[in-house]
Scaffold this motif. Structure first.
Motif, PDB file in Angstrom:
ATOM      1  N   UNK A  34       0.788  -1.234   0.000  1.00  0.00           N
ATOM      2  CA  UNK A  34       0.000   0.000   0.000  1.00  0.00           C
ATOM      3  C   UNK A  34       0.809   1.266   0.000  1.00  0.00           C
ATOM      4  N   UNK A  35       2.144   1.160  -0.221  1.00  0.00           N
ATOM      5  CA  UNK A  35       2.961   2.365  -0.205  1.00  0.00           C
ATOM      6  C   UNK A  35       2.594   3.270  -1.382  1.00  0.00           C
ATOM      7  N   UNK A  36       2.311   4.531  -1.096  1.00  0.00           N
ATOM      8  CA  UNK A  36       1.951   5.490  -2.143  1.00  0.00           C
ATOM      9  C   UNK A  36       0.501   5.463  -2.559  1.00  0.00           C
ATOM     10  N   UNK A  37      -0.309   4.541  -2.003  1.00  0.00           N
ATOM     11  CA  UNK A  37      -1.727   4.471  -2.342  1.00  0.00           C
ATOM     12  C   UNK A  37      -2.540   5.303  -1.359  1.00  0.00           C
ATOM     13  N   UNK A  38      -3.769   5.631  -1.776  1.00  0.00           N
ATOM     14  CA  UNK A  38      -4.641   6.415  -0.902  1.00  0.00           C
ATOM     15  C   UNK A  38      -4.970   5.649   0.373  1.00  0.00           C
ATOM     16  N   UNK A  39      -5.148   4.318   0.257  1.00  0.00           N
ATOM     17  CA  UNK A  39      -5.462   3.504   1.429  1.00  0.00           C
ATOM     18  C   UNK A  39      -4.293   3.477   2.405  1.00  0.00           C
ATOM     19  N   UNK A  40      -3.090   3.252   1.893  1.00  0.00           N
ATOM     20  CA  UNK A  40      -1.925   3.216   2.760  1.00  0.00           C
ATOM     21  C   UNK A  40      -1.692   4.538   3.469  1.00  0.00           C
ATOM     22  N   UNK A  41      -1.854   5.640   2.725  1.00  0.00           N
ATOM     23  CA  UNK A  41      -1.667   6.958   3.325  1.00  0.00           C
ATOM     24  C   UNK A  41      -2.724   7.247   4.380  1.00  0.00           C
ATOM     25  N   UNK A  42      -3.989   6.935   4.068  1.00  0.00           N
ATOM     26  CA  UNK A  42      -5.083   7.198   5.002  1.00  0.00           C
ATOM     27  C   UNK A  42      -4.930   6.368   6.268  1.00  0.00           C
ATOM     28  N   UNK A  43      -4.552   5.094   6.123  1.00  0.00           N
ATOM     29  CA  UNK A  43      -4.377   4.239   7.294  1.00  0.00           C
ATOM     30  C   UNK A  43      -3.232   4.740   8.179  1.00  0.00           C
ATOM     31  N   UNK A  44      -2.116   5.082   7.554  1.00  0.00           N
ATOM     32  CA  UNK A  44      -0.966   5.559   8.320  1.00  0.00           C
ATOM     33  C   UNK A  44      -1.301   6.829   9.090  1.00  0.00           C
ATOM     34  N   UNK A  45      -1.942   7.784   8.415  1.00  0.00           N
ATOM     35  CA  UNK A  45      -2.291   9.040   9.080  1.00  0.00           C
ATOM     36  C   UNK A  45      -3.276   8.827  10.213  1.00  0.00           C
ATOM     37  N   UNK A  46      -4.251   7.935  10.021  1.00  0.00           N
ATOM     38  CA  UNK A  46      -5.249   7.697  11.054  1.00  0.00           C
ATOM     39  C   UNK A  46      -4.631   7.011  12.269  1.00  0.00           C
ATOM     40  N   UNK A  47      -3.789   6.006  12.039  1.00  0.00           N
ATOM     41  CA  UNK A  47      -3.161   5.290  13.147  1.00  0.00           C
ATOM     42  C   UNK A  47      -2.225   6.213  13.929  1.00  0.00           C
ATOM     43  N   UNK A  48      -1.451   7.024  13.225  1.00  0.00           N
ATOM     44  CA  UNK A  48      -0.553   7.966  13.916  1.00  0.00           C
ATOM     45  C   UNK A  48      -1.336   9.032  14.671  1.00  0.00           C
ATOM     46  N   UNK A  49      -2.479   9.456  14.106  1.00  0.00           N
ATOM     47  CA  UNK A  49      -3.320  10.430  14.805  1.00  0.00           C
ATOM     48  C   UNK A  49      -3.880   9.858  16.100  1.00  0.00           C
ATOM     49  N   UNK A  50      -4.037   8.530  16.148  1.00  0.00           N
ATOM     50  CA  UNK A  50      -4.529   7.858  17.352  1.00  0.00           C
ATOM     51  C   UNK A  50      -3.389   7.425  18.269  1.00  0.00           C
ATOM     52  N   UNK A  51      -2.197   7.995  18.061  1.00  0.00           N
ATOM     53  CA  UNK A  51      -1.024   7.772  18.938  1.00  0.00           C
ATOM     54  C   UNK A  51      -0.493   6.350  18.881  1.00  0.00           C
ATOM     55  N   UNK A  52      -0.572   5.716  17.719  1.00  0.00           N
ATOM     56  CA  UNK A  52       0.010   4.402  17.511  1.00  0.00           C
ATOM     57  C   UNK A  52       1.300   4.555  16.700  1.00  0.00           C
ATOM     58  N   UNK A  53       2.283   3.708  16.981  1.00  0.00           N
ATOM     59  CA  UNK A  53       3.546   3.749  16.240  1.00  0.00           C
ATOM     60  C   UNK A  53       3.408   2.931  14.971  1.00  0.00           C
ATOM     61  N   UNK A  54       3.700   3.545  13.833  1.00  0.00           N
ATOM     62  CA  UNK A  54       3.496   2.912  12.530  1.00  0.00           C
ATOM     63  C   UNK A  54       4.826   2.838  11.796  1.00  0.00           C
ATOM     64  N   UNK A  55       5.101   1.688  11.186  1.00  0.00           N
ATOM     65  CA  UNK A  55       6.310   1.499  10.384  1.00  0.00           C
ATOM     66  C   UNK A  55       5.943   0.677   9.157  1.00  0.00           C
ATOM     67  N   UNK A  56       6.563   1.018   8.016  1.00  0.00           N
ATOM     68  CA  UNK A  56       6.327   0.301   6.758  1.00  0.00           C
ATOM     69  C   UNK A  56       7.434  -0.722   6.556  1.00  0.00           C
ATOM     70  N   UNK A  57       7.045  -1.950   6.196  1.00  0.00           N
ATOM     71  CA  UNK A  57       8.008  -3.019   5.943  1.00  0.00           C
ATOM     72  C   UNK A  57       7.515  -3.881   4.797  1.00  0.00           C
TER      73      UNK A  57
END
Length: 389
Positions: free
Chosen positions: A55-78
Motif C-alpha cells: 500500500x505504499x503510495x496508495x490512498x489507502x496506505x496513506x489514510x491508514x498511516x495518518x489515522x493510526x498515527x493520529x490515534x497515537x500508535x507507532x506505525x512502520x512500513x516493511x
C-alpha cells in the motif's frame, strides 16, 4: 589490607572464576527477564506498534498511516516478510497487509478487506482492538465523504464540511474508570519492570545459596584453617566468609540492576533507595548461605538444597507470580519470606515513588532476618571448623 576484606575478596573471586556460573549468573537472568517481558509484560500507554506491508503510495496506505498515527500508535512500513519477522520477535504488536485489490477497492469506494496478524504476547490483543477501532473510524469517515459526494458535493467541499461538522458537534466522550485495585497497582509499569524486580530477588538468593558450595570447599581444602594459621582470629575468618557471601549477592544484584536499566530501560525509581533494599536483602541471602555452607559437608548437596530452597522461597515471596494475585492464606504466608518484604519495598519505590520512611518497616524486617540468620550461621561455622570433613 584487612584480613576480613582479603578473605571476602578471595571468596568472591572463587565464585566468579567458576565457569558454570557464567551462564547462570550473567546470561540466564537477563534472558529470563527478556522472555517474561515480551510474553507477559504490559507496556506503557501509547506503545502499540503497527507494522504495515504494501500500500505504499496508495490512498489507502496513506489514510491508514495518518489515522493510526493520529490515534497515537507507532506505525512502520516493511515488506510482508519483514512484518512477519517483526511480529515473531515481539518487535511489533499488529501487522497490516494491504493488497493491490484492497487499494483499488478503497479508491473505488467499495468494501476493503485487510489481512491482520497479531504477535504472540498477551498485550497484542489489546493492541489489536486499538487498531480495529482506528480502522473502523476511518471506514466511517470514508462513508461520510462518499455520502456527501453522492449528494453533489465535490471531494474538497465534502472534506471541509466534515471538518466543520466536527468542530460544531461535540463527540460523545466515554471515561472508563477501573476500580480493580490489582489493575491500578500495575498501571504504568514498563514492559520489563515487573519481571526485573522478581528476577532480581530470585537470582540474588539463588546465587547466594548455591555459592555456599565455595564455603564448603574452603573448609574441605583447608583454606580456612590455613588462613587462621596466619595472624587471623577465628572471628575475622568467620566475618570474612560472611562478607564474601554478601559480596557474591551484591555482585549478582548490581549486575541485574544495571543490565536491566541499560538494556531494557527498566525504571527502578529512586536508585539510592533501590540499592538500599538490595543491600539489606543481600545480607539476608548471605546469612542463609552461611547456614547452608556450615551445616552441610558436600558441595553438591549444598547446591541442590540451595536451588530448591531458593525456588520455594521465591515462589512464596512473589518472584514467580506477583503476590497481588495471591489468595488467603498464601498472602499471609508470603510475609514470612524475605522476598515478599523486599518485593513490597521495591514495588513501592518503583510504582509509587516511595520515600525512605515508607520502606523503613520492610528494611527493619530484612535487617532483623539478616542479623538472626547471621548469628546462627556464624555459630554453625565455628562449630564446623572443629570437625573434620
Amino acid at each position: 589490607m584487612s584480613p576480613v576484606l582479603a578473605i571476602a575478596g578471595v571468596e568472591v573471586r572463587r565464585f566468579l572464576r567458576d565457569r558454570s556460573n557464567i551462564f547462570f549468573v550473567f546470561i540466564f537472568p537477563l534472558l529470563l527477564i527478556l522472555l517474561l517481558g515480551t510474553q507477559f509484560g504490559s507496556s506503557r500507554a501509547a506503545e502499540t506498534r503497527v507494522a504495515i506491508a504494501g500500500g505504499s503510495g496508495t490512498a489507502l496506505g496513506t489514510a491508514l498511516t495518518e489515522k493510526l498515527e493520529a490515534d497515537s500508535l507507532q506505525v512502520a512500513m516493511h515488506t510482508p516478510q519483514a512484518v512477519r519477522e517483526q511480529l515473531g520477535r515481539g518487535r511489533a504488536d499488529v501487522g497490516l497487509f494491504i493488497s493491490a485489490e484492497a487499494a483499488d477497492a478503497f479508491d473505488d469506494g467499495r468494501q476493503v478487506e485487510l489481512e491482520i496478524l497479531t504477535a504472540s504476547q498477551a498485550s497484542a490483543q489489546a493492541s489489536l482492538q486499538e487498531v480495529l477501532a482506528s480502522i473502523q473510524a476511518l471506514g466511517i469517515e470514508r462513508s461520510q465523504l462518499s455520502a456527501l459526494e453522492q449528494a453533489g458535493l465535490s471531494g474538497d467541499f465534502a472534506a471541509a464540511a466534515l471538518d466543520q461538522a466536527r468542530e460544531i458537534i461535540q463527540t460523545p466522550r466515554v471515561d472508563v474508570v477501573d476500580t480493580d485495585s490489582t489493575s491500578q497497582e500495575f498501571r504504568g509499569l514498563g514492559l520489563f519492570d515487573l519481571g526485573a524486580v522478581q528476577q532480581l530477588l530470585l537470582f540474588i538468593f539463588l546465587s547466594s545459596l548455591t555459592g555456599a558450595a565455595t564455603l564448603i570447599q574452603a573448609r574441605r581444602f583447608g583454606v580456612i584453617p590455613r588462613a587462621m594459621s596466619a595472624p587471623v582470629s577465628s572471628g575475622q575468618a568467620v566475618a570474612g566468609q560472611a562478607l564474601g557471601r554478601f559480596g557474591i549477592a551484591v555482585v549478582q544484584g548490581a549486575y541485574i540492576l544495571l543490565g536491566t536499566a541499560l538494556l531494557f530501560g527498566v525504571n527502578w525509581g529512586n536508585l539510592w533507595l533501590t540499592v538500599l533494599v538490595l543491600v539489606f536483602f543481600s545480607a539476608v541471602a548471605a546469612a542463609g548461605a552461611m547456614m547452608i555452607g556450615s551445616v552441610l559437608d558436600h558441595d553438591g548437596a549444598a547446591t541442590g538444597i540451595g536451588i530448591g530452597a531458593g525456588l520455594v522461597l521465591a515462589g512464596l515471596g512473589g518472584c514467580m507470580v506477583p503476590p497481588e494475585f495471591f489468595a488467603e492464606p498464601l498472602q499471609s504466608i508470603s510475609w514470612i519470606t524475605p522476598h515478599r518484604w523486599a518485593y513490597d519495598a521495591l514495588a513501592a519505590i518503583q510504582r509509587r515513588n516511595a520515600s525512605f520512611p515508607d520502606i523503613l518497616p520492610a528494611l527493619g524486617v530484612l535487617a532483623a532476618m539478616a542479623a538472626l540468620l547471621l548469628l546462627i550461621g556464624a555459630w554453625l561455622l565455628r562449630r564446623s571448623l572443629r570437625r573434620a570433613l
